[in-house]
Design a protein around this motif. Structure first.
Motif, PDB file in Angstrom:
ATOM      1  N   TYR A  35     -40.945  -7.523 -14.425  1.00 12.60           N
ATOM      2  CA  TYR A  35     -41.921  -6.764 -13.997  1.00 12.60           C
ATOM      3  C   TYR A  35     -41.242  -5.182 -13.726  1.00 12.60           C
ATOM      4  CZ  TYR A  35     -45.994  -4.097 -11.975  1.00 12.60           C
ATOM      5  OH  TYR A  35     -46.713  -3.301 -11.464  1.00 12.60           O
ATOM      6  N   GLY A  36     -40.250  -5.151 -12.752  1.00 11.68           N
ATOM      7  CA  GLY A  36     -39.797  -3.875 -12.478  1.00 11.68           C
ATOM      8  C   GLY A  36     -38.607  -3.289 -13.469  1.00 11.68           C
ATOM      9  N   ARG A  37     -37.883  -4.317 -14.157  1.00  9.37           N
ATOM     10  CA  ARG A  37     -37.089  -4.046 -15.254  1.00  9.37           C
ATOM     11  C   ARG A  37     -37.058  -4.490 -16.581  1.00  9.37           C
ATOM     12  NH1 ARG A  37     -33.741  -0.251 -14.095  1.00  9.37           N
ATOM     13  NH2 ARG A  37     -34.180   0.499 -11.936  1.00  9.37           N
ATOM     14  N   PRO A  38     -38.433  -4.368 -17.279  1.00  5.73           N
ATOM     15  CA  PRO A  38     -38.656  -4.833 -18.571  1.00  5.73           C
ATOM     16  C   PRO A  38     -37.499  -4.353 -19.324  1.00  5.73           C
ATOM     17  CG  PRO A  38     -39.963  -3.012 -18.079  1.00  5.73           C
ATOM     18  CD  PRO A  38     -39.301  -3.040 -16.801  1.00  5.73           C
ATOM     19  N   ARG A  39     -37.047  -5.185 -20.410  1.00  4.63           N
ATOM     20  CA  ARG A  39     -36.014  -5.082 -21.249  1.00  4.63           C
ATOM     21  C   ARG A  39     -36.632  -4.287 -22.445  1.00  4.63           C
ATOM     22  NH1 ARG A  39     -31.500  -9.055 -20.743  1.00  4.63           N
ATOM     23  NH2 ARG A  39     -33.159 -10.028 -20.476  1.00  4.63           N
ATOM     24  N   THR A  40     -37.856  -4.872 -22.625  1.00 10.22           N
ATOM     25  CA  THR A  40     -38.414  -4.252 -23.929  1.00 10.22           C
ATOM     26  C   THR A  40     -39.729  -3.436 -23.899  1.00 10.22           C
ATOM     27  OG1 THR A  40     -39.775  -6.153 -24.722  1.00 10.22           O
ATOM     28  CG2 THR A  40     -37.137  -5.788 -25.434  1.00 10.22           C
ATOM     29  N   LEU A  41     -40.147  -2.839 -24.882  1.00 11.26           N
ATOM     30  CA  LEU A  41     -41.493  -2.070 -24.554  1.00 11.26           C
ATOM     31  C   LEU A  41     -42.657  -3.087 -24.477  1.00 11.26           C
ATOM     32  CD1 LEU A  41     -42.325   0.689 -24.694  1.00 11.26           C
ATOM     33  CD2 LEU A  41     -42.759   0.773 -26.915  1.00 11.26           C
ATOM     34  N   PHE A  42     -42.403  -4.237 -25.185  1.00 13.94           N
ATOM     35  CA  PHE A  42     -43.284  -5.484 -25.262  1.00 13.94           C
ATOM     36  C   PHE A  42     -43.623  -5.767 -23.825  1.00 13.94           C
ATOM     37  CE2 PHE A  42     -44.676  -9.829 -25.195  1.00 13.94           C
ATOM     38  CZ  PHE A  42     -45.863  -9.844 -25.762  1.00 13.94           C
ATOM     39  N   VAL A  43     -42.337  -6.180 -23.231  1.00 12.63           N
ATOM     40  CA  VAL A  43     -42.460  -6.730 -21.923  1.00 12.63           C
ATOM     41  C   VAL A  43     -43.149  -5.869 -20.961  1.00 12.63           C
ATOM     42  CG1 VAL A  43     -40.954  -7.623 -20.028  1.00 12.63           C
ATOM     43  CG2 VAL A  43     -40.333  -8.320 -22.325  1.00 12.63           C
ATOM     44  N   ALA A  44     -42.656  -4.652 -21.182  1.00 11.12           N
ATOM     45  CA  ALA A  44     -43.093  -3.645 -20.271  1.00 11.12           C
ATOM     46  C   ALA A  44     -44.926  -3.506 -20.509  1.00 11.12           C
ATOM     47  CB  ALA A  44     -42.627  -2.249 -20.504  1.00 11.12           C
ATOM     48  N   ASP A  45     -45.295  -3.380 -21.335  1.00 12.17           N
ATOM     49  CA  ASP A  45     -46.830  -3.401 -21.710  1.00 12.17           C
ATOM     50  C   ASP A  45     -47.396  -4.638 -21.300  1.00 12.17           C
ATOM     51  OD1 ASP A  45     -46.974  -0.825 -22.709  1.00 12.17           O
ATOM     52  OD2 ASP A  45     -46.657  -1.642 -24.923  1.00 12.17           O
ATOM     53  N   PHE A  46     -46.658  -5.814 -21.506  1.00  8.47           N
ATOM     54  CA  PHE A  46     -47.504  -6.994 -21.401  1.00  8.47           C
ATOM     55  C   PHE A  46     -47.630  -7.283 -19.906  1.00  8.47           C
ATOM     56  CE2 PHE A  46     -48.210 -11.702 -21.759  1.00  8.47           C
ATOM     57  CZ  PHE A  46     -49.326 -11.484 -22.725  1.00  8.47           C
ATOM     58  N   LEU A  47     -46.756  -6.970 -19.031  1.00  5.78           N
ATOM     59  CA  LEU A  47     -46.862  -7.465 -17.633  1.00  5.78           C
ATOM     60  C   LEU A  47     -47.624  -6.699 -16.774  1.00  5.78           C
ATOM     61  CD1 LEU A  47     -43.700  -9.277 -18.638  1.00  5.78           C
ATOM     62  CD2 LEU A  47     -44.397  -9.888 -16.274  1.00  5.78           C
ATOM     63  N   GLY A  48     -47.934  -5.439 -17.112  1.00  4.89           N
ATOM     64  CA  GLY A  48     -48.949  -4.576 -16.366  1.00  4.89           C
ATOM     65  C   GLY A  48     -49.192  -3.272 -16.793  1.00  4.89           C
ATOM     66  N   GLU A  49     -49.625  -2.667 -15.866  1.00  8.29           N
ATOM     67  CA  GLU A  49     -49.773  -1.080 -16.178  1.00  8.29           C
ATOM     68  C   GLU A  49     -48.590  -0.346 -16.272  1.00  8.29           C
ATOM     69  OE1 GLU A  49     -52.194  -0.035 -12.882  1.00  8.29           O
ATOM     70  OE2 GLU A  49     -54.031  -1.052 -13.539  1.00  8.29           O
ATOM     71  N   SER A  50     -48.550   0.302 -17.223  1.00 10.06           N
ATOM     72  CA  SER A  50     -47.169   1.239 -17.135  1.00 10.06           C
ATOM     73  C   SER A  50     -47.586   2.583 -17.628  1.00 10.06           C
ATOM     74  CB  SER A  50     -46.200   0.536 -17.921  1.00 10.06           C
ATOM     75  OG  SER A  50     -46.474   0.571 -19.243  1.00 10.06           O
ATOM     76  N   PHE A  51     -46.573   3.654 -17.470  1.00  8.75           N
ATOM     77  CA  PHE A  51     -46.981   4.929 -17.937  1.00  8.75           C
ATOM     78  C   PHE A  51     -45.692   5.183 -18.666  1.00  8.75           C
ATOM     79  CE2 PHE A  51     -46.110   9.437 -16.720  1.00  8.75           C
ATOM     80  CZ  PHE A  51     -47.140   9.938 -17.573  1.00  8.75           C
ATOM     81  N   SER A  52     -45.343   5.892 -19.770  1.00  8.50           N
ATOM     82  CA  SER A  52     -44.183   6.188 -20.495  1.00  8.50           C
ATOM     83  C   SER A  52     -44.199   7.399 -21.123  1.00  8.50           C
ATOM     84  CB  SER A  52     -43.904   4.930 -21.194  1.00  8.50           C
ATOM     85  OG  SER A  52     -44.680   5.021 -22.578  1.00  8.50           O
ATOM     86  N   VAL A  53     -43.078   7.983 -21.274  1.00  9.53           N
ATOM     87  CA  VAL A  53     -42.741   9.152 -22.412  1.00  9.53           C
ATOM     88  C   VAL A  53     -41.765   8.645 -23.212  1.00  9.53           C
ATOM     89  CG1 VAL A  53     -43.402  10.779 -20.520  1.00  9.53           C
ATOM     90  CG2 VAL A  53     -40.941  10.020 -20.553  1.00  9.53           C
ATOM     91  N   SER A  54     -41.915   9.077 -24.403  1.00  6.99           N
ATOM     92  CA  SER A  54     -41.060   8.932 -25.353  1.00  6.99           C
ATOM     93  C   SER A  54     -39.848   9.988 -25.479  1.00  6.99           C
ATOM     94  CB  SER A  54     -41.655   9.017 -26.857  1.00  6.99           C
ATOM     95  OG  SER A  54     -42.403   9.962 -26.865  1.00  6.99           O
ATOM     96  N   GLY A  55     -38.633   9.528 -25.816  1.00  6.45           N
ATOM     97  CA  GLY A  55     -37.575  10.676 -25.938  1.00  6.45           C
ATOM     98  C   GLY A  55     -36.418   9.867 -26.976  1.00  6.45           C
ATOM     99  N   GLN A  56     -35.341  10.564 -26.832  1.00 11.58           N
ATOM    100  CA  GLN A  56     -34.080   9.976 -27.591  1.00 11.58           C
ATOM    101  C   GLN A  56     -33.006   9.672 -26.422  1.00 11.58           C
ATOM    102  OE1 GLN A  56     -33.883   9.944 -30.949  1.00 11.58           O
ATOM    103  NE2 GLN A  56     -35.877  10.563 -31.191  1.00 11.58           N
ATOM    104  N   VAL A  57     -32.256   8.674 -26.704  1.00  7.85           N
ATOM    105  CA  VAL A  57     -31.160   8.392 -25.812  1.00  7.85           C
ATOM    106  C   VAL A  57     -29.655   8.854 -26.960  1.00  7.85           C
ATOM    107  CG1 VAL A  57     -29.615   6.499 -25.000  1.00  7.85           C
ATOM    108  CG2 VAL A  57     -32.123   6.503 -24.766  1.00  7.85           C
ATOM    109  N   ALA A  58     -28.911   9.658 -26.206  1.00 13.11           N
ATOM    110  CA  ALA A  58     -27.555   9.910 -26.735  1.00 13.11           C
ATOM    111  C   ALA A  58     -26.360   9.771 -25.610  1.00 13.11           C
ATOM    112  CB  ALA A  58     -27.874  11.438 -27.091  1.00 13.11           C
ATOM    113  N   ASP A  59     -25.677   9.223 -25.989  1.00 13.77           N
ATOM    114  CA  ASP A  59     -24.582   8.964 -25.090  1.00 13.77           C
ATOM    115  C   ASP A  59     -24.680   8.484 -23.615  1.00 13.77           C
ATOM    116  OD1 ASP A  59     -22.849   9.439 -27.214  1.00 13.77           O
ATOM    117  OD2 ASP A  59     -23.138  11.712 -26.857  1.00 13.77           O
TER     118      ASP A  59
END
Lengths: 264, 282, 364
Positions: free
Chosen positions: C230-254
């Protein structure tokens, strides 16, 4: 308003009433004819008497024929449920390749013209000396099987497949699932099939004419001969007795089925 | 839940039936048809040629098919109406009406047929009643004609239409008819556009069954029909009993069997659908 | 049946288990170990492979590849009736022609257990599920909840080392379901049995399990404790499937996540997330409209309200960040719900942000 509605209802009920008459009339007119005091079979009957009942009770031919019919029909019931029951279960319980083709094959004997069956069985069974009791049992078993297959299949279709899965998960091997779970659940279908099988054999004329001989006659064969020769109320008496017994059985079955439906 | 795996258990269960039908049903069918080709020896298709060219045989064939069609039509119309009335009836009435369908099954077919003969003859109850109230001067010819045969056979075959129709009706989702009504259909058009199409497989199954069974009838035409109503079954019987002509009988039997099988295949879809679904809960 | 059962709970191991139906892959090669005595949920939407996996463990499906082990024993080709696994089904599957007692007795009869022992065991099993008075009734005379308890008693009466439950509470109404959840959990604590529990209800899985295995499209997305998935979902699917969530998109670099404009937010990320498109995710507790004063970890986030709904003790808000992602969060209900279209500044907790890759294949 009320009379108009009543007229409309009557008009609507008329065709249904006609069909009811059509269905039950032939069975019903037989009863009074059997109590006739006259010499010949007629309706309305002449007077009232039990003379034809007494005549039947002391007539060896009828009693012998009834005994033969019963012996054939009972053997047919046993054989057709033993052979048709498992096939009905296999058809109703699982889907497998060739299922509907096999179903068609199993049902064809019921729609074959009896005359064709009669001739074929006559020449074939005669080769194996199968005329008389066992020949007729064999023939009627073939004709009764479709009904057993159908009724057992219908009740096997109602068996929840997860019950079989559950039984297996609880440690039951396949054959034990069939015996402990499926068999008790298709009991009703087996019983209905057995009744149909009995009636099929009990009432069958055409094949019986060919597969019986003067020393071994069944009830329908004797009736057939009677109806073509001298027609006295003997036939009506036999028919009435049979009608009385089967009506009671049927009333029981229908009422029981209704009650069961209400429980579910 | 998917269907459970069967392995090969189903073969074990159907094997006895296969064996019994092969020996006791297919073999007889084979041998009677074989007679059509081998009696007299080397007959080949001669018997078939005789059967097809003989005007008497053609008449018998026409009688069989005409009767089967008439009976199918009568039984379908009456049977569907009756099934519908049963379906719409109150619980008590329904039990009564269903019971009436089963009554004929439990009286000997012979006796039922003969009961018609007694009622329909010139001095029978129908003619007597009509005469005594002055409606007719001379008795109506009710027996020994197609009317009597149609009546007798319809009586016997009606349950085969009523039961599959009724069974199909009980599986109809009534809310579909209500939906049609709520969308503006009159009761009549809701019936013809929704209810009838939904129950057609049951009617088709019953009609095919009636037709197939009617083609094989022997007892009823013999007891109730006139010379113009005798079916092929009678011709087969005469060939064997009066002329000892097993070859002709075999050829005729083969032709009737083919007719039955063709009708069976034509109705195959609706018949199996009706049969395979009749047990399924809706 | 007692808490000291003769059969010890065993670990269950799946090694490279694969199941295909025609060209369809129902379960991709799957490796999984279920610890002895633990309560593990298989969680996922329908068609995600969780029930197929369960069937391969119970023996009703045979894997095309791979092996199933109970302890050290390979049981891949053992038929179901010889696996000694208790199974509880969604529709109870009680035998309608047998009394409750006969139902519970069934597995004991199949094992040839002595009559006197059977009677005692049946009595104990009925006491275990607190229905000692229904022994002589027929299943259809019981309520749904009672029937399911009898089904559980029947699956436990032969002391299986492993109990499989396939959406066992799916047919019950919500309240009954919640009380049955607690009962099943209590049973697990009293008995030495491994339970594998299939469900599509994430709240049920969170409430009951020691471990949750999240399934998606025939693959395992994540295995972990309820807190972890719940608290540390490893994928977007897990995050979505396990409950309400709020997210922002971005880029990871280094090792640094930078939110897309207009949001100005940078987060340090775990080594596990590679460079490329990503999402930063927050659960409801770490999003608020009024952050505690003097806590430097809360970052402001401009959003637009898409919809709002009153849910008793809280407000449910559907928010959009910039022109991009939408998310649902719950907040305290002690302020009036903002109307749709309003701009709303919320605050997110940097420390509790989870960053997951959002590249190809990461989308649910």
């Amino acid at each position: 308003m009320a009379p108009v509605a009543a007229v409309r209802r009557t008009v609507r009920a008329l065709p249904v009433a006609l069909v009811v008459m059509l269905l039950v009339l032939p069975s019903l007119v037989v009863v009074p004819m059997s109590f006739s005091s006259g010499q010949i079979l007629e309706f309305p009957p002449q007077g009232f008497s039990l003379r034809w009942y007494q005549a039947i009770a002391s007539n060896e031919v009828w009693i012998e024929a009834a005994r033969n019919s019963l012996a054939v029909a009972l053997a047919v019931v046993v054989l057709s449920t033993l052979i048709g029951g498992p096939a009905g279960i296999a058809l109703g319980l699982w889907r497998w390749r060739g299922r509907s083709l096999f179903l068609g094959f199993a049902l064809v004997p019921a729609v074959m013209p009896p005359m064709v069956l009669a001739l074929g069985m006559y020449i074939t069974y005669a080769r194996f000396d199968l005329i008389g009791y066992w020949g007729l049992v064999a023939a009627h078993t073939v004709m009764a099987l479709p009904f057993v297959v159908l009724t057992v299949m219908s009740s096997a279709q109602l068996v929840d497949p997860t019950l079989l899965t559950a039984a297996q998960s609880l440690g039951a091997p396949r054959w034990r699932v069939l015996v402990e779970i499926v068999l008790p659940l298709v009991k009703g279908g087996l019983a209905a099939g057995a009744i149909f099988a009995f009636i099929t054999s009990w009432d069958e004329v055409v094949v019986a004419i060919y597969l019986t001989d003067p020393t071994f006659k069944t009830l329908p064969v004797v009736m057939w001969n009677q109806l073509r020769e001298r027609v006295d109320p003997n036939v009506a008496v036999v028919a009435t007795l049979l009608f009385a017994v089967t009506s009671l059985v049927m009333a029981y079955v229908v009422l029981k089925g209704e009650r069961k439906q209400r429980v579910q | 839940m998917s269907q459970p795996r069967t392995g090969s258990l189903h073969w074990l269960l159907i094997l006895p039936l296969l064996a019994v039908l092969a020996v006791l049903f297919i073999a007889p069918l084979y041998f009677v048809i074989e007679r059509g080709f081998t009696d007299p020896p080397g007959a080949g298709w001669d018997n078939y040629q005789r059967a097809l060219e003989d005007p008497a045989a053609r008449r018998y064939a026409w009688n069989t098919i005409r009767t089967a069609f008439t009976v199918t039509l009568c039984a379908s119309v009456l049977g569907y109406t009756y099934a519908y009335a049963t379906f719409r009836a109150s619980r008590r009435m329904r039990v009564f009406l269903l019971y009436c369908v089963l009554v004929p099954f439990w009286t000997s077919l012979l006796v039922r047929t003969y009961a018609w003969a007694i009622m329909l003859r010139d001095e029978g109850v129908i003619n007597k009643t009509l005469g005594s109230i002055g409606l007719i001067d001379a008795p109506l010819p009710l027996l020994r004609n197609s009317f009597a045969v149609t009546l007798g056979m319809t009586q016997i075959l009606l349950p085969f239409v009523i039961l599959p129709c009724y069974s199909a009706m009980t599986r109809v989702d009534v809310s579909l008819v209500q939906a049609a009504r709520s969308l503006g259909a009159t009761p009549t058009s809701a019936f013809f556009r929704v209810f009838l199409p939904l129950t057609r497989p049951g009617l088709a199954a019953g009609a095919f069954l009636t037709f197939i069974l009617a083609t094989g009838y022997y007892i009823t035409p013999v007891l109730l029909g006139g010379p113009g109503d005798q079916p092929v079954a009678v011709l087969i019987e005469n060939a064997v009993q009066q002329q000892g002509d097993w070859g002709l009988a075999g050829a005729l039997a083969a032709l009737v069997t083919v007719l039955v099988l063709v009708a069976l295949m034509a109705g195959w879809r609706s018949l199996t659908r009706s049969v395979l679904e009749s047990g399924r809960r809706s | 049946m007692s808490s000291k059962s003769p059969t010890e709970a065993v670990p269950v191991q799946l090694r490279g288990v694969t199941k295909r139906y025609g060209s369809e892959t129902a379960v991709a090669p799957l490796d999984l170990t279920v610890e002895a005595g633990s309560f593990v949920s298989f969680l996922g939407p329908s068609g995600s492979g969780k029930t197929t996996t369960l069937k391969m463990i119970s023996g009703f499906e045979r894997p095309d590849e791979g092996a199933v082990l109970f302890g050290a024993r390979d049981i891949t080709s053992l038929p179901p009736e010889q696996r000694g696994v208790g199974v509880v089904f969604q529709n109870y599957s009680l035998f309608p022609h047998m009394s409750v007692a006969r139902n519970i007795e069934f597995p004991l009869r199949m094992r040839g257990v002595d009559r006197s022992i059977r009677a005692r065991k049946v009595r104990e099993a009925l006491e275990l599920v607190e229905l000692p008075h229904v022994a002589h009734r027929r299943p259809h005379e019981l309520s749904g909840g009672q029937q399911q308890r009898i089904a559980i008693a029947r699956a436990l009466v032969f002391d299986p080392a492993l109990l499989l439950m396939d959406e066992p509470l799916g047919a019950l109404d919500r309240r009954l379901r919640e009380s049955m959840q607690l009962e099943i959990k209590a049973l697990h604590e009293r008995l030495d049995v491994t339970i594998i529990y299939v469900t599509h209800d994430q709240e049920e899985a969170l409430a009951m399990s020691d471990q949750i295995v999240v399934f998606n499209q025939g693959r395992v997305e994540q295995v972990g404790t309820p807190q972890a998935v719940y608290g540390r979902p490893r994928t977007l699917f897990v995050a979505d499937f396990l409950g309400e969530s709020f997210s922002v998109s971005g880029q990871v670099a280094d090792g640094v996540f930078a939110a897309d404009a207009p949001v100005a937010l940078r987060l340090d990320v775990d080594a596990g997330v590679g460079n490329g498109p990503a999402r930063a995710i927050w659960r409801s507790g770490s999003v608020t409209a009024s952050p505690p004063a003097g806590d430097g970890s809360w970052a402001p986030m401009p959003t637009t309200v898409v919809a709002s709904a009153f849910a008793g003790d809280r407000l449910k808000l559907k928010l959009r960040v910039g022109s991009g992602t939408e998310g649902i969060v719950s907040m305290g209900a002690d302020w009036p719900a903002p109307p749709p279209g309003d701009a709303l500044d919320v605050y997110v907790d940097r420390k509790r942000a989870v960053v997951v890759g959002a590249g190809e294949g990461a989308e649910a």
